[in-house]
Structures are given as C-alpha cells and as structure tokens.
Scaffold this active site. Structure first.
Site, PDB file in Angstrom:
ATOM      1  N   LYS A  75      11.226  27.704   2.220  1.00 11.60           N
ATOM      2  CA  LYS A  75      11.913  27.893   3.515  1.00 11.60           C
ATOM      3  C   LYS A  75      12.726  26.669   3.964  1.00 11.60           C
ATOM      4  O   LYS A  75      13.711  26.826   4.683  1.00 11.60           O
ATOM      5  CB  LYS A  75      10.892  28.260   4.596  1.00 11.60           C
ATOM      6  N   ASP A 111      10.960  34.224  11.812  1.00  5.47           N
ATOM      7  CA  ASP A 111       9.506  34.011  11.960  1.00  5.47           C
ATOM      8  C   ASP A 111       9.133  33.658  13.402  1.00  5.47           C
ATOM      9  O   ASP A 111       8.136  34.153  13.938  1.00  5.47           O
ATOM     10  CB  ASP A 111       9.042  32.849  11.067  1.00  5.47           C
TER      11      ASP A 111
HETATM   12  N1  LIG Z   1       2.730  36.839   9.231  1.00  4.10           N
HETATM   13  C1  LIG Z   1       3.901  36.402   8.852  1.00  4.10           C
HETATM   14  O1  LIG Z   1       4.940  36.992   9.138  1.00  4.10           O
HETATM   15  C2  LIG Z   1       4.026  35.107   8.110  1.00  4.10           C
HETATM   16  C3  LIG Z   1       5.258  34.439   8.085  1.00  4.10           C
HETATM   17  C4  LIG Z   1       5.341  33.234   7.403  1.00  4.10           C
HETATM   18  C5  LIG Z   1       4.231  32.719   6.738  1.00  4.10           C
HETATM   19  N2  LIG Z   1       3.050  33.419   6.767  1.00  4.10           N
HETATM   20  C6  LIG Z   1       1.871  32.875   6.076  1.00  4.10           C
HETATM   21  O2  LIG Z   1       1.615  31.582   6.593  1.00  4.10           O
HETATM   22  C7  LIG Z   1       1.097  30.726   5.584  1.00  4.10           C
HETATM   23  C8  LIG Z   1       1.906  29.430   5.525  1.00  4.10           C
HETATM   24  O3  LIG Z   1       3.223  29.726   5.074  1.00  4.10           O
HETATM   25  P1  LIG Z   1       4.369  28.606   5.037  1.00  4.10           P
HETATM   26  O4  LIG Z   1       5.583  29.252   4.489  1.00  4.10           O
HETATM   27  O5  LIG Z   1       4.458  27.892   6.344  1.00  4.10           O
HETATM   28  O6  LIG Z   1       3.750  27.595   3.956  1.00  4.10           O
HETATM   29  P2  LIG Z   1       4.084  26.033   3.757  1.00  4.10           P
HETATM   30  O7  LIG Z   1       5.509  25.774   4.067  1.00  4.10           O
HETATM   31  O8  LIG Z   1       3.552  25.642   2.423  1.00  4.10           O
HETATM   32  O9  LIG Z   1       3.224  25.298   4.901  1.00  4.10           O
HETATM   33  C9  LIG Z   1       1.824  25.243   4.926  1.00  4.10           C
HETATM   34  C10 LIG Z   1       1.421  23.894   5.516  1.00  4.10           C
HETATM   35  O10 LIG Z   1       0.017  23.880   5.754  1.00  4.10           O
HETATM   36  C11 LIG Z   1      -0.487  22.656   5.218  1.00  4.10           C
HETATM   37  N3  LIG Z   1      -1.908  22.821   4.938  1.00  4.10           N
HETATM   38  C12 LIG Z   1      -2.498  23.316   3.817  1.00  4.10           C
HETATM   39  N4  LIG Z   1      -3.833  23.336   3.986  1.00  4.10           N
HETATM   40  C13 LIG Z   1      -4.091  22.859   5.221  1.00  4.10           C
HETATM   41  C14 LIG Z   1      -5.265  22.644   5.976  1.00  4.10           C
HETATM   42  N5  LIG Z   1      -6.484  22.946   5.487  1.00  4.10           N
HETATM   43  N6  LIG Z   1      -5.164  22.143   7.228  1.00  4.10           N
HETATM   44  C15 LIG Z   1      -3.965  21.835   7.741  1.00  4.10           C
HETATM   45  N7  LIG Z   1      -2.792  21.997   7.064  1.00  4.10           N
HETATM   46  C16 LIG Z   1      -2.862  22.520   5.827  1.00  4.10           C
HETATM   47  C17 LIG Z   1       0.356  22.426   3.997  1.00  4.10           C
HETATM   48  O11 LIG Z   1       0.227  21.116   3.511  1.00  4.10           O
HETATM   49  P3  LIG Z   1       0.438  20.859   1.914  1.00  4.10           P
HETATM   50  O12 LIG Z   1       1.814  21.356   1.595  1.00  4.10           O
HETATM   51  O13 LIG Z   1       0.294  19.384   1.782  1.00  4.10           O
HETATM   52  O14 LIG Z   1      -0.630  21.643   1.223  1.00  4.10           O
HETATM   53  C18 LIG Z   1       1.740  22.727   4.580  1.00  4.10           C
HETATM   54  O15 LIG Z   1       2.258  21.669   5.333  1.00  4.10           O
HETATM   55  C19 LIG Z   1       1.121  31.542   4.295  1.00  4.10           C
HETATM   56  O16 LIG Z   1      -0.165  32.100   4.097  1.00  4.10           O
HETATM   57  C20 LIG Z   1       2.116  32.640   4.583  1.00  4.10           C
HETATM   58  O17 LIG Z   1       1.865  33.833   3.859  1.00  4.10           O
HETATM   59  C21 LIG Z   1       2.918  34.588   7.453  1.00  4.10           C
END
Ligand SMILES: NC(=O)c1ccc[n+]([C@@H]2O[C@H](COP(=O)([O-])OP(=O)(O)OC[C@H]3O[C@@H](n4cnc5c(N)ncnc54)[C@H](OP(=O)(O)O)[C@@H]3O)[C@@H](O)[C@H]2O)c1
Length: 290
Positions: A75, A111
C-alpha cells in the site's frame, strides 16, 4: 446470452494484488456484485512477489487491467509507480485502489472511509474517545488519519516504535491531535489499554492461518472497551473471542472490507454494488454465521 453467463473477448479485468493473497475475500465479494449487476467484468487475485512489483505495474498497463485493489504489503511502496494520488491517500501515505485510464494510473485510499463508516454504522462515536491503535502500517495509517480529526487522544503501538512515532508526529503536525507512538511491549499494552475507550487492531496478528494468535493478552481487555479488529478472515478472531468473553462490544473487519470494496467498485464501474449481497457472500464462503 447475458454478460453474467460467460467471459468473452470484451470482458474487462479487475483485480487485487498482494503477497500473500490467498486469504483475500475481494474476488468473492466483487464477482458477486458484478454478476448481480450483469456487468461484463471479472475480478481476479494476483500473488505478486515484492521484487516483482514494478513488473506488475507494467503488466497492469500492458493487459489494460481496469481497476486494482492493493493489499499487504504494497500500500505504501506502490505509490512511486502511480501517476495520480488523491489528496486523502497522499496525506495517509498509502493507497488501496487504483483506476487505470488507458495507462494513466489514478489512486485513492478507501480504507479510511470504509473503517469510519463501519464504526458509525455500529453506532460507535469516535468523538472525544481515547484510542489504542495497534499497527502503524498501511491500514493503521489510514485509520489513524481518519480518527485523528475527532478523538481525544490516540496511542499508536507498533512492533517498530520509530514507525509509530513517525506517524504520530505526522498526525500531530497536521491536526494538532494528542497522539503518541509507542512499541508493543506488554507494559505499553497493559497501561494504555486501561486508559483506552476503543482498541483497534490494524496488525495482521490473528489473521488466517495464524488464528490462535492475538496482538494483546486477554487479561488487558476490560468490559468498557469497544474492540474493533479490522481482520476479516476469520470473522471472529481470537482477539474478538477474548473481548466477547470480557464483556466488550466488538466489531469485525467485515463491514470495513465491504465498505472499502463498494467505494472502489463504484469508482471503477460507475455502478452502486449491493453491499448486503457482498457481505453475505463473504459470510457464506468463510463458512461462518455472524
Ligand atoms: N477489513 C479491511 O477492510 C481491511 C483493510 C486493510 C487491511 N486489513 C487487515 O489489516 C491487517 C494489516 O494490514 P496492513 O495492510 O496495514 O499491513 P501492514 O502494512 O503490513 O501493517 C501492519 C503493521 O502492524 C505491525 N505489527 C505486526 N505485528 C504487530 C504487533 N504484534 N503489535 C503491533 N504492531 C504489529 C507491522 O510491523 P512489521 O511490519 O514490523 O511486522 C506493521 O507496521 C491485515 O490483516 C489486513 O488483512 C483489513
């Protein structure tokens, strides 16, 4: 024969790109909406290795893919390849939707709007609330920017404290919000959950296939917390199960997913999709009754 019955040489392609992608419910909900409106589109999912992102962009143009959703982990990294990023997505620094107009790639972030609509529809008012937001990645950034306009105080917790601090500083500069970036240690989670009214999980912790994990120990949850887990696969994550046991009100990521998808669908096709149909199709496919 109608468009919904077959794929022809005129069928336009929409898709989602991510890595991994197998968990995505976007093809399920978009194809259901396409068929219901009898449109000549098909929606596919592509697993793109991070090193192949630039080639994938060339592929979008070469194959004239009309609309693209972007998911984890692209993203933010995809922005440098796009021709136009709308002001909201620019502010957030992340895009989740691209429209291809004869090789000119415009982009948006649906989002943030999708998450806020999910909260509003659930009857939750962010105004004046203390928010503990886990995850400062793509989705976390979108949510942080949209809730920052109304909340009383936000604590952002991420694996990478510097990433959380950087986002907190950007938001403070923009909106003057009271906001702090922290790590995700037990100490931080314990102290900050006590003060929070709403806990939002925007990390992938608990997402399929790692369904027995939660980003926060259950003992830190309390019955006055509203718990919003933006993960939608599974619909009831370990975090949401723990929160229900503690007497918290909960919200899954399903409505946010459908809302952001519906906004993208309308932008690409100029048609309003049937949101209930999209939602029910996902519930059916995930094999769970809400
Ligand atoms: N419902 C919806 O419409 C929707 C929309 C978007 C996303 N999502 C979901 O949301 C989740 C995140 O997506 P994203 O695109 O934002 O992913 P992303 O860009 O990889 O961001 C996730 C963040 O969380 C951090 N993280 C990982 N484990 C953690 C923990 N235990 N405590 C605190 N921070 C932690 C990661 O750090 P590191 O990179 O260092 O691991 C990263 O900064 C996914 O499961 C996705 O499927 C849902």
């Amino acid at each position: 024969m109608s468009a919904k019955d077959y794929i022809s040489a005129r069928t336009k392609v929409l898709c989602v790109m991510g890595y991994p992608i197998e968990h995505s419910m976007s093809p399920t909900m978009h194809n259901a909406a396409i068929r219901a409106l009898n449109l000549n589109y098909v929606y596919l999912a592509f697993s793109i290795l991070p090193d192949n992102l630039k080639s994938a962009i060339d592929g979008i143009k070469a194959f004239d893919i009309k609309g693209i959703n972007i998911t984890i982990p692209f993203k933010q990294t995809i922005i440098k390849y796009l021709d136009e990023v709308d002001p909201v997505a620019q502010e957030i620094g992340a895009v989740n939707t691209i429209k291809n107009n004869e090789g000119f790639l415009s982009s948006r972030n649906t989002d943030a709007e999708g998450a806020m609509k999910a909260l509003v529809d659930a009857g939750y008012k962010v105004s004046g609330k203390n928010i503990l937001l886990l995850g400062a990645g793509g989705a976390g950034r979108a949510i942080a920017f949209i809730v920052a306009k109304e909340s009383n105080k936000i604590v952002l917790s991420d694996m990478d404290e510097k990433r959380a601090e950087k986002l907190a500083n950007e938001i403070k500069r923009k909106y003057g919000t009271s906001i702090e970036g922290k790590n995700n240690s037990h100490h931080v989670l314990k102290e900050e959950s006590k003060k929070a009214d709403i806990l939002i999980n925007a990390t992938p912790i608990g997402m399929y296939p790692n369904i027995n994990k939660s980003p926060i120990p259950s003992e830190f949850l309390h019955k006055d917390l509203f718990v919003f887990d933006i993960i939608y696969n599974p619909l009831k994550t370990k975090l949401l199960k723990d929160a229900t046991e503690k007497g918290c009100t909960t919200l899954s990521g399903l409505n946010m997913l459908v809302n952001q998808g519906a906004l993208a669908f309308e932008w690409w096709t100029n048609k309003k999709p049937n949101i209930d149909l999209m939602k029910n199709k996902i519930i059916e496919v995930l094999g769970m009754v809400k």
